[in-house]
Write a protein that holds these residues in place. Structure first.
Motif, PDB file in Angstrom:
ATOM      1  N   ARG A 221       0.825  -1.208   0.000  1.00 32.71           N
ATOM      2  CA  ARG A 221       0.000   0.000   0.000  1.00 32.71           C
ATOM      3  C   ARG A 221       0.858   1.257   0.000  1.00 32.71           C
ATOM      4  O   ARG A 221       0.543   2.238  -0.671  1.00 32.71           O
ATOM      5  CB  ARG A 221      -0.932  -0.013   1.215  1.00 32.71           C
ATOM      6  CG  ARG A 221      -2.018  -1.055   1.127  1.00 32.71           C
ATOM      7  CD  ARG A 221      -3.159  -0.739   2.073  1.00 32.71           C
ATOM      8  NE  ARG A 221      -4.205  -1.742   1.944  1.00 32.71           N
ATOM      9  CZ  ARG A 221      -4.336  -2.789   2.750  1.00 32.71           C
ATOM     10  NH1 ARG A 221      -3.487  -2.962   3.748  1.00 32.71           N
ATOM     11  NH2 ARG A 221      -5.301  -3.661   2.574  1.00 32.71           N
TER      12      ARG A 221
ATOM     13  N   ARG B 214       2.214   1.804  -3.475  1.00 35.19           N
ATOM     14  CA  ARG B 214       1.155   2.281  -4.362  1.00 35.19           C
ATOM     15  C   ARG B 214       0.887   3.768  -4.150  1.00 35.19           C
ATOM     16  O   ARG B 214       0.693   4.526  -5.099  1.00 35.19           O
ATOM     17  CB  ARG B 214      -0.121   1.477  -4.126  1.00 35.19           C
ATOM     18  CG  ARG B 214      -0.075   0.056  -4.642  1.00 35.19           C
ATOM     19  CD  ARG B 214      -1.239  -0.740  -4.097  1.00 35.19           C
ATOM     20  NE  ARG B 214      -1.191  -2.138  -4.511  1.00 35.19           N
ATOM     21  CZ  ARG B 214      -1.840  -3.120  -3.893  1.00 35.19           C
ATOM     22  NH1 ARG B 214      -2.582  -2.854  -2.833  1.00 35.19           N
ATOM     23  NH2 ARG B 214      -1.755  -4.362  -4.324  1.00 35.19           N
TER      24      ARG B 214
ATOM     25  N   PHE C  98      -5.916  -3.873 -11.151  1.00 29.64           N
ATOM     26  CA  PHE C  98      -6.655  -3.238 -10.062  1.00 29.64           C
ATOM     27  C   PHE C  98      -8.148  -3.541 -10.155  1.00 29.64           C
ATOM     28  O   PHE C  98      -8.847  -3.557  -9.143  1.00 29.64           O
ATOM     29  CB  PHE C  98      -6.429  -1.727 -10.068  1.00 29.64           C
ATOM     30  CG  PHE C  98      -5.060  -1.295  -9.618  1.00 29.64           C
ATOM     31  CD1 PHE C  98      -4.061  -2.210  -9.332  1.00 29.64           C
ATOM     32  CD2 PHE C  98      -4.760   0.053  -9.476  1.00 29.64           C
ATOM     33  CE1 PHE C  98      -2.796  -1.817  -8.934  1.00 29.64           C
ATOM     34  CE2 PHE C  98      -3.501   0.470  -9.061  1.00 29.64           C
ATOM     35  CZ  PHE C  98      -2.520  -0.469  -8.795  1.00 29.64           C
TER      36      PHE C  98
ATOM     37  N   ALA D 198      -9.651  -6.194  -7.934  1.00 32.10           N
ATOM     38  CA  ALA D 198      -9.778  -5.966  -6.498  1.00 32.10           C
ATOM     39  C   ALA D 198     -11.249  -6.083  -6.084  1.00 32.10           C
ATOM     40  O   ALA D 198     -12.153  -5.882  -6.909  1.00 32.10           O
ATOM     41  CB  ALA D 198      -9.247  -4.578  -6.138  1.00 32.10           C
TER      42      ALA D 198
ATOM     43  N   TYR E 119     -11.624   1.947 -10.929  1.00 28.42           N
ATOM     44  CA  TYR E 119     -10.360   1.574 -11.558  1.00 28.42           C
ATOM     45  C   TYR E 119     -10.526   1.401 -13.063  1.00 28.42           C
ATOM     46  O   TYR E 119      -9.650   1.785 -13.842  1.00 28.42           O
ATOM     47  CB  TYR E 119      -9.809   0.282 -10.941  1.00 28.42           C
ATOM     48  CG  TYR E 119      -9.404   0.416  -9.501  1.00 28.42           C
ATOM     49  CD1 TYR E 119      -8.651   1.508  -9.074  1.00 28.42           C
ATOM     50  CD2 TYR E 119      -9.761  -0.541  -8.558  1.00 28.42           C
ATOM     51  CE1 TYR E 119      -8.273   1.635  -7.747  1.00 28.42           C
ATOM     52  CE2 TYR E 119      -9.392  -0.413  -7.237  1.00 28.42           C
ATOM     53  CZ  TYR E 119      -8.649   0.672  -6.827  1.00 28.42           C
ATOM     54  OH  TYR E 119      -8.276   0.796  -5.514  1.00 28.42           O
TER      55      TYR E 119
ATOM     56  N   TRP F 130      -3.630   4.642  -8.490  1.00 31.14           N
ATOM     57  CA  TRP F 130      -2.616   4.021  -7.631  1.00 31.14           C
ATOM     58  C   TRP F 130      -2.742   4.522  -6.191  1.00 31.14           C
ATOM     59  O   TRP F 130      -2.546   3.764  -5.250  1.00 31.14           O
ATOM     60  CB  TRP F 130      -1.219   4.304  -8.185  1.00 31.14           C
ATOM     61  CG  TRP F 130      -0.818   3.376  -9.284  1.00 31.14           C
ATOM     62  CD1 TRP F 130      -1.246   3.405 -10.586  1.00 31.14           C
ATOM     63  CD2 TRP F 130       0.081   2.269  -9.197  1.00 31.14           C
ATOM     64  NE1 TRP F 130      -0.665   2.390 -11.310  1.00 31.14           N
ATOM     65  CE2 TRP F 130       0.159   1.685 -10.485  1.00 31.14           C
ATOM     66  CE3 TRP F 130       0.844   1.725  -8.155  1.00 31.14           C
ATOM     67  CZ2 TRP F 130       0.959   0.563 -10.745  1.00 31.14           C
ATOM     68  CZ3 TRP F 130       1.650   0.616  -8.425  1.00 31.14           C
ATOM     69  CH2 TRP F 130       1.697   0.058  -9.702  1.00 31.14           C
TER      70      TRP F 130
ATOM     71  N   ARG G 230      -5.689   2.736  -4.650  1.00 29.54           N
ATOM     72  CA  ARG G 230      -5.342   1.322  -4.397  1.00 29.54           C
ATOM     73  C   ARG G 230      -4.457   1.185  -3.162  1.00 29.54           C
ATOM     74  O   ARG G 230      -4.415   0.118  -2.547  1.00 29.54           O
ATOM     75  CB  ARG G 230      -4.637   0.741  -5.620  1.00 29.54           C
ATOM     76  CG  ARG G 230      -4.477  -0.777  -5.584  1.00 29.54           C
ATOM     77  CD  ARG G 230      -5.789  -1.478  -5.815  1.00 29.54           C
ATOM     78  NE  ARG G 230      -5.579  -2.927  -5.880  1.00 29.54           N
ATOM     79  CZ  ARG G 230      -5.881  -3.789  -4.916  1.00 29.54           C
ATOM     80  NH1 ARG G 230      -6.439  -3.357  -3.805  1.00 29.54           N
ATOM     81  NH2 ARG G 230      -5.660  -5.084  -5.066  1.00 29.54           N
TER      82      ARG G 230
END
Length: 206
Positions: free
Chosen positions: A9, A12, A135, A138, A145, A193, A196
């Motif tokens: 994380r 990202r 992504f 997810a 995304y 990003w 995410r």
């Protein structure tokens, strides 16, 4: 939350913040909009431009996203290739395109210019592709995304079109057209990003 997920994380978020901040910092620092982001290499913002691109490359190399069983192209492969192209963009500046006034780091070599431009396109394309095909797997924000991934591709397509228009006609589509296309793509993938990298409320899983 385990340490590995936390690291994913954090990386990202770093990529996202770099993508969002780069065009803004260059405009503020230089005080003008150049033909393209790459031309800030030939301004007082050269160190910032190069430093951010090298940071992109190193972060994308370091990043190790989740690997899914049965996938043919992993997120790690896409980000590693993106990191390679980011470093090429940083270390091989674009063609200056104007008469050179004996500045030692300026070049007008067309081949090096095309390599730089190609690497820049592939860097944005690959980071956008991660958003669009990775992504979106997810459990949360899939529609966001998907939208942002297509916005990256739209910005990239506009950038390429504006660049080719200038090559063919000798005139820009409008002042700063390539710069704004690149910035739009960077902002779209930067937001994706960054999002995410922030845990969803209903889950702490990546």
């Amino acid at each position: 939350m385990n340490q590995v997920n936390l690291s994913y994380r954090l990386l990202r978020r770093v990529v996202g913040l770099l993508g969002i901040a780069l065009p803004i910092i260059l405009i503020i620092g230089h005080g003008a909009i150049e033909r393209a982001i790459s031309y800030y290499y030939y301004t007082s913002m050269s160190t910032v431009f190069t430093g951010v691109l090298i940071s992109f490359g190193l972060v994308l190399f370091t990043y190790r996203g989740p690997e899914l069983a049965g996938e043919k192209v992993s997120e790690n492969l896409l980000t590693t290739l993106g990191g390679v192209f980011a470093l090429i963009v940083a270390l091989l500046p674009t063609q200056y395109g104007k008469p050179i006034d004996a500045i030692f780091y300026v070049h007008n070599d067309a081949l090096r210019g095309w390599i730089h431009n190609g690497a820049a396109v592939l860097f944005i394309f690959l980071t956008g592709l991660v958003v669009l095909i990775k992504f979106t797997k997810a459990p949360f924000y899939r529609s966001l995304y998907r939208f942002l991934g297509w916005m990256v591709m739209l910005g990239l397509a506009f950038t390429i079109g504006a660049f080719l228009y200038k090559k063919v006609t000798g005139y820009p589509l409008f002042n700063g057209a390539v710069f704004w296309g690149e910035s739009f793509a960077l902002w779209a993938f930067g937001i994706a990003w960054l999002r995410r990298g922030i845990p969803a409320r209903a889950s702490v899983k990546a």
